[in-house]
Design an enzyme around this catalytic site. Structure first.
Site, PDB file in Angstrom:
ATOM      1  N   GLN A   8      91.484 -56.586  30.210  1.00 17.71           N
ATOM      2  CA  GLN A   8      90.081 -56.871  29.919  1.00 17.71           C
ATOM      3  C   GLN A   8      89.942 -57.607  28.590  1.00 17.71           C
ATOM      4  O   GLN A   8      90.301 -57.063  27.541  1.00 17.71           O
ATOM      5  CB  GLN A   8      89.297 -55.557  29.871  1.00 17.71           C
ATOM      6  CG  GLN A   8      87.827 -55.696  29.559  1.00 17.71           C
ATOM      7  CD  GLN A   8      87.101 -54.351  29.632  1.00 17.71           C
ATOM      8  OE1 GLN A   8      87.719 -53.322  29.901  1.00 17.71           O
ATOM      9  NE2 GLN A   8      85.813 -54.363  29.414  1.00 17.71           N
ATOM     10  N   GLY A   9      89.442 -58.826  28.630  1.00 20.46           N
ATOM     11  CA  GLY A   9      89.271 -59.622  27.430  1.00 20.46           C
ATOM     12  C   GLY A   9      87.830 -59.639  26.956  1.00 20.46           C
ATOM     13  O   GLY A   9      87.136 -60.650  27.135  1.00 20.46           O
ATOM     14  N   GLU A  26      82.517 -48.702  34.073  1.00 19.03           N
ATOM     15  CA  GLU A  26      83.503 -48.130  33.168  1.00 19.03           C
ATOM     16  C   GLU A  26      83.003 -46.822  32.568  1.00 19.03           C
ATOM     17  O   GLU A  26      83.747 -45.837  32.483  1.00 19.03           O
ATOM     18  CB  GLU A  26      83.829 -49.128  32.062  1.00 19.03           C
ATOM     19  CG  GLU A  26      84.917 -48.652  31.113  1.00 19.03           C
ATOM     20  CD  GLU A  26      85.266 -49.682  30.051  1.00 19.03           C
ATOM     21  OE1 GLU A  26      86.390 -49.625  29.530  1.00 19.03           O
ATOM     22  OE2 GLU A  26      84.406 -50.530  29.736  1.00 19.03           O
ATOM     23  N   SER A  44      80.766 -47.929  22.205  1.00  9.61           N
ATOM     24  CA  SER A  44      80.852 -46.732  21.365  1.00  9.61           C
ATOM     25  C   SER A  44      79.729 -45.755  21.706  1.00  9.61           C
ATOM     26  O   SER A  44      78.680 -46.125  22.232  1.00  9.61           O
ATOM     27  CB  SER A  44      80.767 -47.120  19.883  1.00  9.61           C
ATOM     28  OG  SER A  44      79.460 -47.556  19.563  1.00  9.61           O
ATOM     29  N   ASN A  45      79.955 -44.488  21.375  1.00  7.22           N
ATOM     30  CA  ASN A  45      78.944 -43.467  21.680  1.00  7.22           C
ATOM     31  C   ASN A  45      77.628 -43.724  20.958  1.00  7.22           C
ATOM     32  O   ASN A  45      76.556 -43.377  21.458  1.00  7.22           O
ATOM     33  CB  ASN A  45      79.485 -42.078  21.334  1.00  7.22           C
ATOM     34  CG  ASN A  45      80.468 -41.581  22.380  1.00  7.22           C
ATOM     35  OD1 ASN A  45      80.843 -42.317  23.293  1.00  7.22           O
ATOM     36  ND2 ASN A  45      80.894 -40.335  22.255  1.00  7.22           N
TER      37      ASN A  45
END
Length: 400
Positions: free
Chosen positions: A126-127, A244, A385-386
């Site tokens: 994954q880029g 995801e 991020s969370n």
């Protein structure tokens, strides 16, 4: 909303469990229970066993090789694999780029890529992330300039997991620098064998080389490798990240890890009692189990709603699953570290600081626990991020 499994779904769970008992090599299962990595060959072999059964890519539409299972069946299957445990291909191919291809890609892309993903013929990475464009992904600077039938790609990606094994990479690239940053991004499929691509490994805190930097130096990519429309890549990326985040919940993996905690704690004596019999330790395990049950029920609500949502949209509640799932994974890793105690520290020479060749001090199962703990710190960062997930919840769920 009914989140209880039907009689038919419970029978399906039994079928999956029997298949795993019959087909997962004992050595593969033992390595995963102990927290050790599988080789690429072991992962490919297991994926092809699943593909022969028709179960390698259960959540895909049936016309592309999927099973036609209901969302509940797909959930059961994934949970059973995590709990057994057994692991197939990294999700970058089957779980992330494949849904983008069969939802937004053209027919040629579907015919070429989907069968090769399902049979583990091609591995993907994954880029997305770049230096300076991680949580603020829309700030990415990798450029793709149209030149006839090709894009010329220049730039850098970082934290690219398993790029050292990948045959292909799916990339977000900037195709229009003159518009709002989210509006000038496109989604490209790039062959990792293309001239001009360099992969440089990054050593992680656990000592592994799981992630990499990937450099693009005047890489020529056919325009036919563009997914969907030019400058629409941000929408495809949000769709992908929803998939995801749902997967990061990893309820089955956390269930298996809690079983492992209880098992190992029953082998460790602290003072006059086994660790599992100490009230303070049992309270920690119970708190984890309560949190995991709440996460499981939340995930089942998302599964129950899945059939009501359009195929190309994602439930914003997946952000909740990502936050709590990552927190529980980190908490289980921390509790395993408490179980192993001082044996988590590698035995090193006082003279030169190098690992000795002799056997490790402590039980055989101790060695992988500290590296797994350190590796788990990343779970609350990747996939968005969370902190970013809390913003998503505030806007899309709470409507603040």
């Amino acid at each position: 909303m009914d989140i209880a499994f039907t009689k038919q779904e419970r029978a399906f769970r039994d079928e999956v469990r029997q298949f795993l008992r019959d087909h997962v090599p004992p050595e593969t299962r033992r390595k995963l229970i102990e927290g050790r990595d599988l080789t690429k060959d072991e992962i490919v072999s297991w994926t092809r066993t699943l593909n022969k059964k028709g179960w390698a890519v259960p959540e895909w539409p049936k016309e592309y090789g999927g099973t036609g299972w209901s969302p509940a069946q797909s959930y059961i299957f994934g949970e059973e694999l995590q709990m057994y445990p057994v692991r197939g291909l990294p999700s970058f191919g089957p779980g992330l780029v494949a849904p983008v291809i069969y939802t937004f890609g053209n027919e040629a892309q579907k015919r070429y890529h989907l069968p090769r993903i399902a049979n583990a013929d091609h591995w993907w990475c994954q880029g997305f992330s770049e230096p300076g464009a991680g949580s603020d992904l829309a700030s990415l600077r990798t450029r793709a300039v149209r030149n006839g039938d090709h894009y010329i790609v220049n730039g850098q990606k970082t934290w690219t997991t398993l790029a050292q094994y990948a045959d292909w990479i799916f990339c977000l690239v900037r195709t229009d620098p003159h518009v709002k940053k989210q509006l000038g991004i496109s989604f490209l499929l790039i062959d990792m064998k293309s001239p001009g691509i360099t992969v440089r490994p990054i050593q992680l805190i656990d000592g592994s080389y799981e992630v990499n930097e990937v450099f693009f130096d005047t890489v020529r990519v056919p325009v036919t490798n563009l997914v969907g429309e030019e400058n629409k890549g941000w929408a495809y990326a949000k769709f992908l990240l929803g998939n995801e985040r749902f997967g990061i919940a990893s309820v089955g993996s956390s269930k298996e890890r809690i079983r492992r905690i209880k098992c190992l704690a029953s082998l460790c004596r602290v003072g006059e009692k086994m660790l599992i019999d100490q009230a303070s330790f049992r309270e920690k395990v119970a708190a984890l189990e309560v949190g995991l049950k709440a996460l499981e029920v939340t995930q089942l609500r998302v599964v129950a709603n899945a059939s009501k949502r359009q195929e190309s949209t994602q439930d914003p509640a997946s952000a909740i699953l990502k936050i709590k799932g990552s927190e529980i994974q980190q908490a289980t890793a921390e509790l395993l570290l408490e179980v192993v105690g001082p044996y988590a520290l590698p035995y090193v020479s006082q003279d030169d600081g190098e690992n000795l060749d002799g056997p490790p001090i402590g039980p055989d199962w101790a060695a992988p626990i500290a590296p797994a703990y350190f590796n788990a710190r990343k779970v609350s960062i990747y996939g968005g991020s969370n902190e970013i997930q809390k913003n998503i919840i505030a806007k899309a769920v709470l409507r603040l």
